[in-house]
Write a protein that holds these residues in place. Structure first.
Motif, PDB file in Angstrom:
ATOM      1  N   TYR A 125      36.834  43.215  51.337  1.00 55.35           N
ATOM      2  CA  TYR A 125      35.502  43.690  50.898  1.00 55.35           C
ATOM      3  C   TYR A 125      34.401  42.856  51.452  1.00 55.35           C
ATOM      4  N   SER A 126      34.439  41.695  51.621  1.00 61.28           N
ATOM      5  CA  SER A 126      33.260  40.713  51.851  1.00 61.28           C
ATOM      6  C   SER A 126      32.901  41.086  53.325  1.00 61.28           C
ATOM      7  N   ARG A 127      33.870  41.100  54.211  1.00 60.59           N
ATOM      8  CA  ARG A 127      33.421  41.621  55.587  1.00 60.59           C
ATOM      9  C   ARG A 127      33.115  42.903  55.680  1.00 60.59           C
ATOM     10  N   ALA A 128      33.404  44.079  54.874  1.00 59.06           N
ATOM     11  CA  ALA A 128      33.035  45.319  54.953  1.00 59.06           C
ATOM     12  C   ALA A 128      31.706  45.588  54.117  1.00 59.06           C
ATOM     13  N   GLY A 129      31.296  44.578  53.516  1.00 56.93           N
ATOM     14  CA  GLY A 129      29.911  44.968  52.712  1.00 56.93           C
ATOM     15  C   GLY A 129      30.258  45.668  51.480  1.00 56.93           C
ATOM     16  N   SER A 130      31.410  45.815  50.801  1.00 54.34           N
ATOM     17  CA  SER A 130      31.860  46.581  49.325  1.00 54.34           C
ATOM     18  C   SER A 130      31.771  45.833  48.524  1.00 54.34           C
ATOM     19  N   ILE A 131      32.213  46.432  47.339  1.00 61.51           N
ATOM     20  CA  ILE A 131      32.501  46.036  46.124  1.00 61.51           C
ATOM     21  C   ILE A 131      33.809  45.106  46.005  1.00 61.51           C
ATOM     22  N   SER A 132      33.810  44.124  45.338  1.00 62.30           N
ATOM     23  CA  SER A 132      35.234  43.432  44.899  1.00 62.30           C
ATOM     24  C   SER A 132      36.117  44.364  44.216  1.00 62.30           C
ATOM     25  N   PRO A 133      37.242  44.375  44.821  1.00 58.28           N
ATOM     26  CA  PRO A 133      38.190  44.988  44.149  1.00 58.28           C
ATOM     27  C   PRO A 133      38.599  44.860  42.636  1.00 58.28           C
ATOM     28  N   MET A 134      38.328  43.679  42.258  1.00 57.05           N
ATOM     29  CA  MET A 134      38.555  42.922  40.868  1.00 57.05           C
ATOM     30  C   MET A 134      37.679  43.591  39.931  1.00 57.05           C
ATOM     31  N   LEU A 135      36.621  44.447  40.446  1.00 53.86           N
ATOM     32  CA  LEU A 135      35.612  45.056  39.634  1.00 53.86           C
ATOM     33  C   LEU A 135      35.807  46.617  39.267  1.00 53.86           C
ATOM     34  N   LEU A 136      37.036  46.857  39.863  1.00 49.92           N
ATOM     35  CA  LEU A 136      37.314  48.387  40.008  1.00 49.92           C
ATOM     36  C   LEU A 136      38.274  48.704  38.702  1.00 49.92           C
ATOM     37  N   PRO A 137      39.021  48.043  38.283  1.00 52.00           N
ATOM     38  CA  PRO A 137      40.107  48.320  37.068  1.00 52.00           C
ATOM     39  C   PRO A 137      39.072  48.716  35.831  1.00 52.00           C
ATOM     40  N   ALA A 138      38.002  47.884  35.644  1.00 53.60           N
ATOM     41  CA  ALA A 138      37.169  48.273  34.290  1.00 53.60           C
ATOM     42  C   ALA A 138      36.372  49.622  34.847  1.00 53.60           C
ATOM     43  N   ALA A 139      35.903  49.836  35.762  1.00 51.61           N
ATOM     44  CA  ALA A 139      35.289  51.083  36.169  1.00 51.61           C
ATOM     45  C   ALA A 139      36.191  52.370  36.441  1.00 51.61           C
ATOM     46  N   ALA A 140      37.401  52.308  36.667  1.00 56.79           N
ATOM     47  CA  ALA A 140      38.488  53.160  36.865  1.00 56.79           C
ATOM     48  C   ALA A 140      38.672  53.604  35.259  1.00 56.79           C
ATOM     49  N   LEU A 141      38.988  52.425  34.391  1.00 55.12           N
ATOM     50  CA  LEU A 141      39.094  52.809  32.982  1.00 55.12           C
ATOM     51  C   LEU A 141      37.969  53.740  32.376  1.00 55.12           C
ATOM     52  N   GLN A 142      36.678  53.151  32.647  1.00 63.08           N
ATOM     53  CA  GLN A 142      35.621  53.815  31.634  1.00 63.08           C
ATOM     54  C   GLN A 142      35.450  55.176  32.341  1.00 63.08           C
ATOM     55  N   ALA A 143      35.786  55.490  33.618  1.00 61.71           N
ATOM     56  CA  ALA A 143      35.710  56.726  34.259  1.00 61.71           C
ATOM     57  C   ALA A 143      36.687  57.684  33.978  1.00 61.71           C
ATOM     58  N   GLY A 144      37.957  57.300  33.320  1.00 60.36           N
ATOM     59  CA  GLY A 144      39.333  58.024  33.258  1.00 60.36           C
ATOM     60  C   GLY A 144      40.197  58.370  34.312  1.00 60.36           C
ATOM     61  N   ALA A 145      39.846  57.329  35.302  1.00 64.38           N
ATOM     62  CA  ALA A 145      40.816  57.334  36.572  1.00 64.38           C
ATOM     63  C   ALA A 145      42.100  56.853  36.194  1.00 64.38           C
ATOM     64  N   ASP A 146      43.291  57.032  36.887  1.00 64.58           N
ATOM     65  CA  ASP A 146      44.509  56.709  36.565  1.00 64.58           C
ATOM     66  C   ASP A 146      45.202  55.623  37.262  1.00 64.58           C
ATOM     67  N   VAL A 147      44.816  55.331  38.465  1.00 59.86           N
ATOM     68  CA  VAL A 147      45.266  54.336  39.477  1.00 59.86           C
ATOM     69  C   VAL A 147      44.242  53.600  40.132  1.00 59.86           C
ATOM     70  N   VAL A 148      44.382  52.039  39.938  1.00 59.58           N
ATOM     71  CA  VAL A 148      43.562  51.401  41.033  1.00 59.58           C
ATOM     72  C   VAL A 148      44.570  51.056  42.141  1.00 59.58           C
ATOM     73  N   MET A 149      43.496  50.814  43.509  1.00 61.91           N
ATOM     74  CA  MET A 149      44.369  50.445  44.820  1.00 61.91           C
ATOM     75  C   MET A 149      43.669  49.417  45.546  1.00 61.91           C
ATOM     76  N   MET A 150      44.262  48.598  46.185  1.00 59.01           N
ATOM     77  CA  MET A 150      43.734  47.614  47.030  1.00 59.01           C
ATOM     78  C   MET A 150      44.216  48.170  48.434  1.00 59.01           C
ATOM     79  N   ASP A 151      43.388  48.107  49.345  1.00 54.97           N
ATOM     80  CA  ASP A 151      43.675  48.414  50.729  1.00 54.97           C
ATOM     81  C   ASP A 151      42.927  47.659  51.699  1.00 54.97           C
ATOM     82  N   THR A 152      42.857  47.797  53.007  1.00 56.31           N
ATOM     83  CA  THR A 152      42.051  47.109  53.991  1.00 56.31           C
ATOM     84  C   THR A 152      41.134  48.163  54.714  1.00 56.31           C
ATOM     85  N   ALA A 153      39.640  47.644  54.786  1.00 54.56           N
ATOM     86  CA  ALA A 153      38.604  48.708  55.298  1.00 54.56           C
ATOM     87  C   ALA A 153      38.669  48.605  56.686  1.00 54.56           C
TER      88      ALA A 153
END
Length: 234
Positions: A125-153
């Protein structure tokens, strides 16, 4: 652990299925890490996989455009995808992630509450200019998503393990599980990474390059899918 294999056409989907893939993840590598494929390809793969394995579909490495993302998500879900996977490449903050995921989840769940939404971040994420994936689980929970994933950009051969060590990945999995989310890991995974993934035990491991002979632009090969499946089950 379930093995998710990413075919880009029917021939590859058949090879992935014959090799023992647990999830078929329809994507278009020509359009990026999580490049979106066409509705008719998703529909054909969904028909092939019906009653056998679930189908996932990527909707792109997305900019912060919730409306565009929600329409793409609805298109994938309407075409037969059981999992709709969104790459939050252009998202910079947790608040933006929540706004994007709220729109995506609503579009998918209003169509069919049984379908699942995958929120994907990027280990580089740092070289891609994106959000840290460590922030995604809380956002996913709030939105009602089901799965969090980490890939390479950026697909230049550098794997997720170049950017996140085993401890970092364990923390990501633990965080997702603490919020009752499924967790998936992907990103230029090679055979040398399979022992670490077996130790980490994410719910889903996503691959393409490894089952294409090392070049994600090549074709998925049944025997390599079977080889990865066998290695993970040992």
């Amino acid at each position: 652990m379930r093995l998710l294999v990413s075919p880009m056409n029917m021939e590859e989907a058949q090879a992935a299925l014959a090799g023992g893939a647990d999830i078929l993840d329809v994507k278009n590598p020509k359009e990026g890490s999580l490049g979106a494929n066409f509705p008719w390809v998703i529909r054909s793969v969904a028909e092939l996989a019906a009653g056998r394995v679930p189908v996932s579909a990527t909707i792109g490495d997305l900019e912060f455009k919730p409306g565009t993302a929600s329409l793409a998500a609805l298109g994938a879900a309407s075409s037969g995808a059981d999992y709709v996977k969104a790459g939050l490449l252009g998202v910079k903050t947790q608040e933006q992630a929540e706004e994007m995921l709220n729109a995506i989840v609503r579009a998918v769940k209003e169509l069919d509450p049984g379908k699942k939404v995958v929120a994907s971040g990027y280990s580089d994420y740092s070289r891609a200019g994106s959000i840290s994936p460590m922030l995604l689980p809380a956002a996913a929970l709030q939105a009602g998503a089901d799965v969090v994933m980490m890939d390479t950009a950026i697909k230049d051969g550098r794997p997720t393990f170049d950017f996140m060590n085993e401890g970092d990945l364990a923390d990501f999995i633990k965080l997702g599980h603490s919020l009752d989310l499924e967790v998936a890991l992907a990103g230029s995974i090679g055979f040398s990474h399979l022992p670490a993934l077996t130790r980490l035990q994410p719910d889903i491991i996503g691959v393409r390059g490894i089952v294409c002979g090392g070049d994600r632009r090549s074709a998925v090969k049944e025997e390599l899918v079977a080889k990865v499946k066998s290695a993970l089950s040992r």
